[in-house]
Scaffold this motif. Structure first.
Motif, PDB file in Angstrom:
ATOM      1  N   UNK A 151      54.281  46.683  36.690  1.00  0.00           N
ATOM      2  CA  UNK A 151      52.760  46.605  36.487  1.00  0.00           C
ATOM      3  C   UNK A 151      52.366  45.024  36.931  1.00  0.00           C
ATOM      4  N   UNK A 152      51.626  45.287  37.895  1.00  0.00           N
ATOM      5  CA  UNK A 152      51.012  44.018  38.579  1.00  0.00           C
ATOM      6  C   UNK A 152      49.470  44.054  38.695  1.00  0.00           C
ATOM      7  N   UNK A 153      48.673  42.795  38.818  1.00  0.00           N
ATOM      8  CA  UNK A 153      47.192  42.962  39.001  1.00  0.00           C
ATOM      9  C   UNK A 153      46.687  43.803  40.189  1.00  0.00           C
ATOM     10  N   UNK A 154      47.409  44.144  41.052  1.00  0.00           N
ATOM     11  CA  UNK A 154      47.229  45.012  42.087  1.00  0.00           C
ATOM     12  C   UNK A 154      47.686  46.298  41.855  1.00  0.00           C
ATOM     13  N   UNK A 155      48.352  46.833  41.064  1.00  0.00           N
ATOM     14  CA  UNK A 155      48.843  48.307  40.597  1.00  0.00           C
ATOM     15  C   UNK A 155      50.401  48.122  40.365  1.00  0.00           C
TER      16      UNK A 155
END
Length: 296
Positions: free
Chosen positions: A208-212
């Motif tokens: 999981x990352x802030x961009x997806x």
């Protein structure tokens, strides 16, 4: 049903500190935690330990198994590109660090593709810690190719190989695991994979990352591993004197050894009928039987 089959593997964090950079290696720990480790299984390039959960879980009623995430893969936090990438000695040295953590007798060391080759390289350095090797289509080029790949600048040339370029083109971000599952199902290298195995790969193959959801194994690192062939598995085969069982794909094999390799009496090579390079995913019974026979 045995509790070992019902319980998910435990998650360990094993500190590793060597010239390639310090961090923690993520390890899935299957089976009875009270017994010594019987088997260490190492994944292929671009994948992770969880990918092989369906393969390894049925063995947990009889064996204790460690399945690590190699540097740059899965949940391991070991740094990447700390030095120019020209070979797989970083993975070898990380496995040596893991072997040093064992407090029981020598264990079976097994692996698939790059994981098999890295296991072989580690066993050649620390043979007293490895009771035997079980290698699933390890990357072992012809002797002439190995010599060529150890020449200066070979990694730069191999960076342009189709498999390296294909890794760099991999889609990096997904909105959900369901989207990733739909994108991979039945396509490319994932053709023929059961949904359960594909879901296991994605469980630790996406972060999981802030961009997806991003690939845990960065495409640049996967491509660099494909290009980094300046190591010598043939020398490792000569140095490790214990039993070595190699299961070789019938189609698209990356193992160049013949069934009776000359000068290597401790090495046996068998072809998996109908199996491609990723046969541990598509023919798990064959792979599982080989692991069980080596470890019991």
């Amino acid at each position: 049903m045995d509790a070992a089959l019902l319980s998910p593997p435990r998650r360990l964090r094993v500190p590793i500190d060597n010239r390639w950079g310090a961090g923690e290696m993520a390890v899935l720990d299957f089976g009875d935690p009270a017994r010594p480790v019987d088997l260490i299984f190492v994944h292929a390039n671009g994948f992770n330990a969880a990918t092989y959960r369906c393969l390894l879980s049925p063995l947990a009623s009889s064996l204790r198994i460690w399945a690590p995430d190699l540097r740059g893969h899965g949940r391991s936090s070991l740094p990447i590109f700390a030095q120019p990438k020209t070979n797989w000695r970083d993975h070898r040295d990380d496995l040596l660090g893991l072997l040093a953590k064992l407090d029981g007798p020598p264990a079976v060391l097994a692996g698939h593709s790059m994981g098999g080759t890295a296991s072989l390289l580690a066993a050649a350095v620390a043979p007293s810690r490895v009771s035997s090797l079980v290698l699933f289509d390890p990357v072992i080029w012809k002797r002439s190719s190995t010599l060529m790949f150890n020449l200066p600048l070979a990694a730069r040339l191999l960076a342009g190989a189709p498999i390296s370029r294909a890794a760099l083109r991999r889609r990096r971000l997904f909105d959900s695991r369901e989207q990733a599952l739909a994108a991979y199902r039945g396509r490319g290298v994932f053709k023929g994979w059961p949904d359960a195995v594909l879901a296991d790969y994605l469980s630790d193959g996406l972060t999981e990352t802030p961009d997806g959801l991003s690939l845990s194994a960065a495409p640049e690192w996967e491509a660099a591993n494909y290009a980094a062939q300046a190591h010598d598995p043939w020398r490792a085969l000569r140095r490790y004197g214990g039993p070595v069982r190699i299961l070789k794909a019938e189609r698209g094999a990356l193992t160049s050894l013949s069934p009776h390799p000359r000068g290597l009496p401790n090495v046996t090579v068998e072809v998996v009928p109908g199996g491609g390079h990723l046969f541990p995913m598509t023919h798990p019974d064959v792979a599982r039987d080989a692991l069980f026979e080596a470890a019991v």
